[in-house]
Scaffold this motif. Structure first.
Motif, mmCIF file in Angstrom:
data_model
loop_
_atom_site.group_PDB
_atom_site.id
_atom_site.type_symbol
_atom_site.label_atom_id
_atom_site.label_comp_id
_atom_site.label_asym_id
_atom_site.label_seq_id
_atom_site.Cartn_x
_atom_site.Cartn_y
_atom_site.Cartn_z
ATOM 1 N N LEU A 145 16.156 16.952 8.235
ATOM 2 C CA LEU A 145 16.335 15.861 7.404
ATOM 3 C C LEU A 145 16.543 14.327 8.095
ATOM 4 C CD1 LEU A 145 16.773 15.487 4.381
ATOM 5 C CD2 LEU A 145 19.302 15.508 4.807
ATOM 6 N N LEU A 178 3.549 21.035 8.976
ATOM 7 C CA LEU A 178 2.565 20.694 7.988
ATOM 8 C C LEU A 178 2.891 19.304 7.659
ATOM 9 C CD1 LEU A 178 2.435 23.572 5.496
ATOM 10 C CD2 LEU A 178 0.525 22.669 6.901
ATOM 11 N N ASP A 179 3.826 18.642 7.667
ATOM 12 C CA ASP A 179 4.207 17.425 7.248
ATOM 13 C C ASP A 179 3.161 16.474 8.251
ATOM 14 O OD1 ASP A 179 5.691 18.463 5.873
ATOM 15 O OD2 ASP A 179 7.543 17.547 6.702
ATOM 16 N N PHE A 217 13.264 13.282 9.506
ATOM 17 C CA PHE A 217 12.341 12.820 8.671
ATOM 18 C C PHE A 217 12.600 11.520 8.274
ATOM 19 C CE2 PHE A 217 12.083 11.906 4.001
ATOM 20 C CZ PHE A 217 10.595 12.227 3.727
ATOM 21 N N TYR A 218 14.075 11.182 8.073
ATOM 22 C CA TYR A 218 14.288 9.761 7.700
ATOM 23 C C TYR A 218 14.299 8.882 8.945
ATOM 24 C CZ TYR A 218 15.569 10.543 2.946
ATOM 25 O OH TYR A 218 15.834 10.626 1.653
ATOM 26 N N MET A 221 0.712 -1.054 0.076
ATOM 27 C CA MET A 221 0.037 0.066 -0.016
ATOM 28 C C MET A 221 0.894 1.284 0.083
ATOM 29 S SD MET A 221 -2.896 0.521 -0.390
ATOM 30 C CE MET A 221 -3.550 2.368 -0.131
ATOM 31 N N ILE A 222 0.712 2.139 -0.898
ATOM 32 C CA ILE A 222 1.462 3.378 -0.882
ATOM 33 C C ILE A 222 1.234 4.023 0.342
ATOM 34 C CG2 ILE A 222 1.870 5.439 -2.226
ATOM 35 C CD1 ILE A 222 1.142 3.853 -4.818
ATOM 36 N N GLY A 223 2.510 4.552 0.794
ATOM 37 C CA GLY A 223 2.156 5.581 1.891
ATOM 38 C C GLY A 223 1.865 4.805 3.109
ATOM 39 N N SER A 237 -0.481 16.872 7.886
ATOM 40 C CA SER A 237 -1.102 16.626 6.711
ATOM 41 C C SER A 237 -1.228 14.991 6.775
ATOM 42 C CB SER A 237 -0.365 16.887 5.391
ATOM 43 O OG SER A 237 1.041 16.312 5.599
ATOM 44 N N ALA A 238 -0.721 14.186 7.417
ATOM 45 C CA ALA A 238 -0.544 12.858 7.661
ATOM 46 C C ALA A 238 -1.125 12.200 8.749
ATOM 47 C CB ALA A 238 0.573 12.345 7.182
ATOM 48 N N PRO A 239 -1.917 12.722 9.207
ATOM 49 C CA PRO A 239 -2.422 12.257 10.658
ATOM 50 C C PRO A 239 -3.086 10.891 10.715
ATOM 51 C CG PRO A 239 -3.970 14.079 10.230
ATOM 52 C CD PRO A 239 -3.020 13.851 8.910
ATOM 53 N N GLU A 240 -3.691 10.653 9.436
ATOM 54 C CA GLU A 240 -4.497 9.272 9.290
ATOM 55 C C GLU A 240 -3.562 8.291 9.230
ATOM 56 O OE1 GLU A 240 -7.208 12.404 7.604
ATOM 57 O OE2 GLU A 240 -5.072 12.087 7.654
ATOM 58 N N SER A 295 7.006 24.668 8.111
ATOM 59 C CA SER A 295 6.692 23.524 7.063
ATOM 60 C C SER A 295 6.842 22.198 7.340
ATOM 61 C CB SER A 295 7.809 23.833 5.932
ATOM 62 O OG SER A 295 9.180 23.513 6.256
#
Lengths: 245, 771
Positions: free
Chosen positions: B464, B545-546, B467-468, B407-409, B549-552, B542
């Motif tokens: 960075l 925002l990540d 994020f990784y 599944m993507i993402g 935007s992806a809480p689900e 910013s």
């Protein structure tokens, strides 16, 4: 040994080649949806912005060859540029997506292509994809214009719709075909690291089990005939079961 | 043959003679003579019919033959012919006489002459002796019959004798058979029994064969299971399946019948076979893993991490089966992870230092001067390697398409127990395989991070890494070595970032401000400092925002934790950045104030504070800090308002009266206080009136230097309001009888605002509401 070979029947999962693709383009052009449609055959509703880079894979069949595609879906947003730029390395193909209803996404293509050419391997195959072809009413970029741009920049071009699934497989197959051609022409060596392509188990088995020449039958066209002739010659005088070892 | 030539010559004579002789004779004696009647009858009779012809032919043969053989025979034959002929006649006529027959013979001549050829002499002889000839011949024949039959009779007698003997013997044999039969009866019974037994045994045998086929492995299967010569494959797996099936069946049977010897034997045999089979799989996997894990086939030194990263069906099957023997599987997998580790390590170093074929893509270390790109490239390489590794492991464990990985993402769940066993193996393996990479990665990242002085860049790197860290954690789990390493790196980079921030703060504190500078704006170093904060905050914004935007996609728990820690991070950033700036501003204000008393410190401080607040304004996450700043501003504003009020009092001259009111002893009328005597009061009121018509009522030159216009009016209004209240209280005091002002109203009404508060408020531009 013969026993063992007979056992190793080819399952669906085996493949001849493994290729890495990167999907790039402005934010909101439908890269993730395109990919979703390609890997799941369905439209991804309420898609959100991709965070950084996401991964998926699918095996496709091209002629008699099976190719496993590792697909790296990148975020189009500017703030992720520094992250996504790192994924060009080691990609064999790039699917450059723009939105036909958004002129801005088309105008920025130059920047994306420059990035791709600068950061990826010199053999990178780029396919330009005009997405959202189902929204003909809102079209802002004419097919002819995009086609001209593609010709000028020496990339393939086609239009797709992630919503209807129209033409969605084509860019991936087109890209794979180009990569195969450059392998055949010798400009790309799947054995080298960083080329974005490598042999799968299936191809390897062929390479190992018969002559190096028979690998030619993986690629198509003129050479294929020559090879099969050669093989015929090889096998005619021999005993029937000389195939193995 | 001499007879044929004369025959034609005689026959016309013979034939002509009777015809010519007889034809005239009947005509005269027609109907009367019985002989002639007879003759006519005879003549009338046809000799053309077949029997007659046959008889004649026989007759002629009789004689014919004799002529050829000898005279005597001819004679006899001739007679015989005649005889025969007459016989024929007799058969026709019944009783016939010699004469007639003689004559007939003559009359027959012409017929005979055509077929039977007899010499004329013999014919005559024959006519005479026909009867005798025939008798003789008959007698001869009879004698011959007699002698022949006598022989036959004798033979028959002998035969009779033989038959009798035979019969006797048959009887004997029969009786013998009877006896034998009786004797055999028991034997037969026995045989029957035996046959029955044989059938039973045969059926038992077939049952046993079936049983054996079902409950034992054939030698071929055993070989497949145990021999090193048969590599694992279909045959091997089929044999394994059978062995397992046998054990299951056997267990079922034994659970019903209790343990039996056969059952135990079977269990022992199959279990040893199975163990051998597992051992064999183990050996196979170990050797396969050693070669497979190595990636490409040592053809060149350039290694591709993905080369041949594919599990063959046999390999998958082998792994699947060995999962029943986890200890063996984990040993085999240890081998794989070892080879994968070294392969990945070599590939990573290759990518770092050698790059792709013919140097493209360039080696990652080529960009070591660009820390973001350097680290980003390394981490991206890692991310891709992890993905490939994971795919490989999933295919090895047969978690293909149906696995959640496609599944993507989607975010993988890493809670123990909720994952399948295979999923755990996969996670474990991926962790191990890529774990070794954390060493060189950490080394390089930390080296790069530590050399960063700019907090901005340090922050970018930290982001960075963060994020990784998140990405990798989602792929291989929180406990994985690489996740751990990334977390460490992220922490280090965070620390470096804060160190850099603090260093900057300290540097800011060390800055010697130009104390002669009369400007009330925030000093330039503070502004630079805050610009850095602005950059960091916008970056942080910013990155926030990540998250939002992806809480689900994220687990609620993890998300919350990440958020709070991130918020904690930004709090700290704000503290580290704002506090030194504040300090600088405050100390600078103090010092300047000391050196230059005329310099407007409070306004400067307020300007600094509002500047800082302005930096934080766009960011919701900075609310706490903003609140505290607000509180400070509030205090400062109040202070300034107080100060401003005092200034106003002084400017308007009302302060004298106020002081008089406050300082007058209780009971003494205000008008008796020196400074508040009616005359003085009138002067003060006049001064106030003059001030009211001045510009300062609407606009304070001092407050105009405040950077924020809003504060200016706010402070000024507050001060004016207080001034109005003071005037009101002065009016009230003056109007009070105990203060003994004569004509208080006149006194107050002499000058603007004539003792009318609402008028004053109007002049001040204040509303009446808060009266």
């Amino acid at each position: 040994m013969a026993d063992y070979d007979a056992d190793a029947t080819e399952l669906l999962e085996t493949y001849d080649f493994l290729m890495k693709y990167i999907i790039i383009g402005e934010a909101g052009t439908g890269k993730s949806c395109l990919l979703h449609q390609f890997t799941h055959n369905s439209f991804k509703d309420h898609s959100q912005h991709t965070i950084g880079v996401e991964f998926s894979s699918r095996t496709v069949k091209l002629g008699e060859k099976r190719i496993k595609l590792q697909l790296w879906d990148t975020a189009g947003q500017e703030r992720f540029r520094s992250v996504t730029r790192s994924y060009y390395r080691g990609a064999a193909g790039a699917i450059l997506v723009y939105d036909i209803t958004n002129r801005q996404s088309f105008q920025n293509l130059d920047r994306w292509l420059t990035d791709a050419r600068a950061l990826a391997s010199s053999n990178l195959v780029v396919v330009l994809v005009g997405n959202k072809s189902d929204r003909e009413d809102e079209r802002e970029v004419e097919w002819a214009e995009a086609s001209r741009w593609a010709a000028e920049n020496n990339v393939h071009f086609l239009e797709t719709s992630s919503l209807t699934g129209d033409n969605v497989e084509a860019p991936f197959l087109l890209c794979a075909r180009s990569v195969l051609l450059s392998i055949e022409s010798g400009s790309l060596d799947p054995d080298k690291a960083g080329s974005g392509v490598s042999y799968g188990d299936r191809a390897l088995r062929r390479v190992n089990s018969s002559s190096r020449l028979s690998f030619g039958s993986l690629s198509y066209g003129r050479r294929k005939k020559a090879t099969s002739k050669l093989r015929l010659k090889d096998y005619v005088p021999g005993t029937s079961n000389s195939k193995c070892c | 043959m001499t007879s044929p030539p004369p025959r034609p010559s005689t026959s016309p004579l013979v034939s002509r003679k009777p015809v010519s002789g007889s034809s005239p004779s009947p005509s005269p004696s027609q109907g009367r003579n019985p002989v002639s009647l007879r003759l006519y009858k005879v003549l009338g009779a046809g000799f053309e019919d077949e029997p007659t012809k046959e008889a004649l032919r026989t007759l002629s043969e009789l004689y014919g033959a004799t002529t050829a053989n000898g005279t005597r025979a001819t004679l006899v034959n001739g007679k015989a012919t005649k005889e025969d002929h007459q016989d024929d006649f007799d058969s026709d006529d019944g009783d016939s006489e010699e004469d007639t027959s003689e004559e007939r013979k003559l009359s027959l001549g012409p017929f005979l002459s055509d077929e039977v050829v007899a010499p004329t002499g013999a014919a005559a002889h024959a006519r005479k002796n026909l009867k005798r000839d025939i008798d003789v011949k008959l007698a001869g024949s009879s004698r011959k019959f007699l002698s022949a039959l006598g022989g036959v009779d004798q033979k028959l007698d002998a035969l009779q004798e033989h038959i009798t003997t035979m019969r006797a013997q048959c009887d004997q044999a029969h009786s013998q058979l009877q006896t034998t039969n009786d004797a055999c009866k028991s034997l037969l019974d026995q045989a029957g029994n035996l046959r029955q037994e044989r059938d039973t045994v045969a059926s038992q045998q077939s049952i046993l064969n079936l049983f054996l086929a079902r409950f034992t492995l054939t030698s071929e299967e055993v070989t497949a299971l145990t021999s090193r010569d048969v590599p694992p494959g279909k045959r091997f797996f089929a044999a394994m399946d059978k062995a397992v099936k046998i054990r299951e069946d056997c267990r079922v049977l034994m659970s019903v019948d209790g343990p039996t010897k056969a059952g135990l034997d079977i269990m022992t045999a199959t279990s040893s076979n199975l163990e051998q089979a597992y051992d064999k799989i183990f050996r196979y996997l170990t050797s396969e893993f050693q070669t497979l894990g190595r990636g490409n086939r040592d053809r060149e030194r350039s290694v591709d991490p993905d080369a041949n990263l594919e599990a063959s069906p046999t390999l998958k099957e082998a792994v699947r089966r060995l999962r029943d023997r986890p200890e063996l599987l984990s040993d085999a997998l240890a081998v794989l992870s070892q080879t994968r580790q070294s392969t990945l390590l070599a590939t990573f170093l290759d990518a770092l230092t050698r790059g792709g074929p013919s140097g493209l893509p360039r080696p990652i270390e080529l960009h070591a001067h660009d820390p973001l790109r350097y680290i980003g490239d390394m981490l991206a390489w890692l991310h891709q390697a992890i993905a490939a590794e994971r795919e490989f492991m999933e295919s090895l464990f047969g978690l293909g398409r149906e696995g959640a990985g496609r599944m993507i993402g989607s975010v993988r769940k890493f809670e123990k127990g909720r994952m399948g066993e295979a999923e755990e193996w996969v996670g474990d393996m991926v962790d191990k395989n890529v774990g070794k990479l954390s060493g060189p990665l950490k080394l390089r990242v930390q080296q790069t991070v530590r050399s960063q002085e700019s907090p901005i860049l340090a922050n970018k790197i930290a982001n960075l890494l963060k994020f990784y860290e998140l990405t990798v954690r989602r792929t291989i789990g929180e406990e994985a070595a690489l996740s751990e390493a990334l977390r460490e790196m992220s922490d280090v980079s965070n620390k470096v970032f804060f160190d850099a921030l603090e260093a900057q703060g300290r540097a800011l504190l060390r800055v010697i401000l130009d104390l002669n500078d009369a400007a009330l704006a925030p000093p330039a170093p503070v502004q630079d400092h805050m610009q850095a904060l602005r950059d960091i905050l916008s970056m942080y914004d910013s990155s926030r925002l990540d998250d939002s935007s992806a809480p689900e996609a994220e687990e609620p728990v993890g998300n919350g934790a990440a958020e709070s820690s991130a918020d904690y991070g930004v709090e700290r950033v704000l503290d580290v950045m704002i506090d030194p700036a504040l300090e600088v501003c405050l100390t600078a204000a103090e010092e300047k104030k000391r050196i230059r008393p005329t310099w407007d410190g409070p306004v400067f401080v307020l300007n600094c504070l509002t500047y800082l607040q302005d930096v934080l304004e766009p960011y919701a996450f900075a609310s706490t800090k903003r609140e505290s700043l607000n509180a400070m501003i509030e205090t400062r504003v109040n202070q300034l308002a107080e100060e401003h009020y005092q200034d106003l009092l002084k400017d308007t001259g009302l302060n004298v009266i106020v002081a008089a009111i406050e300082s007058k002893p209780a009971g003494e009328p205000l008008s008796h206080v020196d400074t508040a005597q009616p005359h003085e009061l009138s002067a003060v009121l006049q001064k106030f009136s003059t001030w009211l018509s001045g510009l300062e009522v609407m606009h304070s030159p001092r407050l105009a230097r405040l950077a924020v216009q809003r504060l200016h009016s706010q402070i000024h209004q507050t001060a004016l309001a207080r001034l109005a209240r003071t005037y009101q209280s002065i009016c009230e005091e003056v109007r009070k009888p105990e203060n003994r002002y004569e004509a208080a109203s006149t006194l107050l009404g002499g000058q603007r605002p004539f003792g009318q508060i609402h008028l004053l408020r109007q002049i001040f531009g204040l509303g009446d509401e808060d009266m």
